[in-house]
Design an enzyme around this catalytic site. Structure first.
Site, PDB file in Angstrom:
ATOM      1  N   GLU A 177       1.224  -1.387   0.396  1.00 22.74           N
ATOM      2  CA  GLU A 177       0.106   0.082   0.388  1.00 22.74           C
ATOM      3  C   GLU A 177       0.688   1.597   0.242  1.00 22.74           C
ATOM      4  O   GLU A 177       1.472   1.871   0.915  1.00 22.74           O
ATOM      5  CB  GLU A 177      -0.850  -0.094   1.154  1.00 22.74           C
ATOM      6  CG  GLU A 177      -1.729   1.749   1.112  1.00 22.74           C
ATOM      7  CD  GLU A 177      -2.630   1.447   2.467  1.00 22.74           C
ATOM      8  OE1 GLU A 177      -2.546   0.746   3.392  1.00 22.74           O
ATOM      9  OE2 GLU A 177      -3.402   2.671   2.682  1.00 22.74           O
ATOM     10  N   LYS A 219      -2.505  -2.251  -2.927  1.00 15.15           N
ATOM     11  CA  LYS A 219      -3.398  -1.459  -2.352  1.00 15.15           C
ATOM     12  C   LYS A 219      -3.011   0.334  -3.249  1.00 15.15           C
ATOM     13  O   LYS A 219      -2.269   0.722  -2.107  1.00 15.15           O
ATOM     14  CB  LYS A 219      -3.908  -1.310  -1.290  1.00 15.15           C
ATOM     15  CG  LYS A 219      -4.579  -0.454  -0.604  1.00 15.15           C
ATOM     16  CD  LYS A 219      -4.866  -1.476   0.838  1.00 15.15           C
ATOM     17  CE  LYS A 219      -6.541  -0.252   1.107  1.00 15.15           C
ATOM     18  NZ  LYS A 219      -6.157  -0.222   2.756  1.00 15.15           N
TER      19      LYS A 219
HETATM   20  P1  13P Z   1      -9.513   3.793   3.695  1.00 17.49           P
HETATM   21  O1  13P Z   1     -10.195   3.345   3.306  1.00 17.49           O
HETATM   22  O2  13P Z   1      -9.775   4.944   5.163  1.00 17.49           O
HETATM   23  O3  13P Z   1      -8.466   5.429   3.407  1.00 17.49           O
HETATM   24  O4  13P Z   1      -7.908   3.359   5.100  1.00 17.49           O
HETATM   25  C1  13P Z   1      -7.604   2.344   3.849  1.00 17.49           C
HETATM   26  C2  13P Z   1      -6.283   1.793   4.650  1.00 17.49           C
HETATM   27  O5  13P Z   1      -5.981   0.640   4.820  1.00 17.49           O
HETATM   28  C3  13P Z   1      -5.627   2.540   5.560  1.00 17.49           C
HETATM   29  O6  13P Z   1      -4.394   2.045   5.791  1.00 17.49           O
END
Ligand code: 13P
Length: 340
Positions: A177, A219
């Site tokens: 991510e 992600k």
């Molecule tokens: P949000 O969808 O609220 O951005 O959170 C996703 C997430 O896993 C943040 O690390």
């Protein structure tokens, strides 16, 4: 054999029209969201809230995997049933956030580096024994005057790749991510440039660290104008810019891309994901799915407000957002779904 298991888990996480539910807010983040609503910031309140989420009827129809936090993966329902069992029984794969959050980056004012590599190999073994099948690590990249710097992008990309390699060694699918933040006045075009540079750097590092792309999930953020940018593009323009960026930077071997919501409203996040699937789904090498926290949870949290008596309507709100996002994966979401 481990490689095949990783591939199977990664594919299952993005199969059909399901997506991921991020419920891995760290205690400080969870407490901050509770404080805003006047909910007590206690371990029991966090446990009760997570029990509400994992016991939502029908959740497994829409959610393939749930990302937990270290405190949550060790917790149980009031009746003593471990959350991991509740999730697994609902047909949802348990996952775990393994980074330890972001810290100020030395020599790089305004920029952050994510920590958590120390001792990670041992923690991954423990989480795997507790039933986790995938893990998540979030890097944050801010856009501003003179930032992001190359130093920040490269350091965060390397940490993501080292984490991902350790996950695969432990038999856990890494959710990689790199989040380019929405905060700021920057244009959507600038977000697209930064996101492309970040993703190219991340995939270079994943290659260098020998991460098997077939056994991971990306992600990313969507390509969006900054929150305070005067020009806010319409849904289809966001969908086009996001898919164009991903096609340039994400190898076809990656089975799925599960977006974070990043502070978008639930409705906008669903509409934008829907538009991408309507316009491009049949032409893309990877599945376009969701891994939302706020865009699924926020309405439910506001309804619950810490009150036992509000659990059912809060669960209905959670299920509703999960169902909207499931529809968005098929390109079947529309604003009329919000009126029921
Ligand atoms: P949000 O969808 O609220 O951005 O959170 C996703 C997430 O896993 C943040 O690390």
């Amino acid at each position: 054999m481990k490689a095949q298991e990783l591939i199977d888990t990664a594919r299952t996480l993005v199969a059909g029209d399901k997506g991921l539910l991020a419920m891995d807010e760290s205690n400080p983040t969870c407490n901050k969201r509770f404080a805003r609503l006047g909910i007590p910031q206690t371990e029991e309140a966090r446990r009760a809230y997570r029990e509400l989420i994992v016991t939502t009827p029908g959740l497994g129809e829409c959610i393939s995997g749930a990302i937990l936090y270290d405190e949550t993966i060790r917790q149980q329902k009031k009746d003593g049933t471990p959350f991991v069992k509740v999730i697994t029984d609902a047909g949802i794969i348990p996952g775990i956030k393994v980074d330890t959050g972001e810290e100020d980056m030395a020599g790089h004012p305004g920029e952050k580096i994510t920590g958590g590599l120390d001792g990670l190999r041992d923690r991954l073994v423990e989480y795997s024994q507790m039933g986790a099948r995938f893990a998540k690590w979030r890097a944050v990249i801010a856009i501003g005057d003179g930032i992001p710097s190359r130093g920040c992008i490269e350091a965060n990309a390397q940490a993501l790749a080292l984490y991902a390699a350790l996950c695969q060694e432990a038999g856990l699918v890494p959710i990689v991510e790199p989040e380019v933040l929405m905060d700021g006045e920057h244009t959507m075009e600038r977000c697209g440039e930064v996101t492309e540079e970040v993703l190219r750097t991340v995939f270079n590092q994943l290659y260098t660290q020998r991460v098997m792309l077939e056994g991971m999930i990306l992600k990313p953020n969507m390509v969006l104008p900054g929150l305070t940018c005067p020009e806010q593009e319409v849904v289809d323009e966001v969908a086009d810019a996001t898919v164009r960026c991903l096609l340039r930077a994400v190898p076809a071997a990656v089975p799925g891309i599960a977006f974070l919501s990043g502070g978008q409203s639930g409705e906008l996040a669903s509409a934008r994901l829907n538009a991408m699937n309507v316009r491009f789904k049949s032409r893309l090498p990877w599945a376009l799915a969701f891994s939302f926290a706020r865009a699924i949870q926020q309405p439910a949290l506001e309804i619950w407000h810490g009150e036992e008596a509000h659990v059912l309507p809060a669960q209905q709100a959670l299920y509703h957002r999960a169902r909207c996002n499931r529809a968005a994966r098929r390109g079947a979401y529309s604003a009329t779904m919000e009126r029921v």
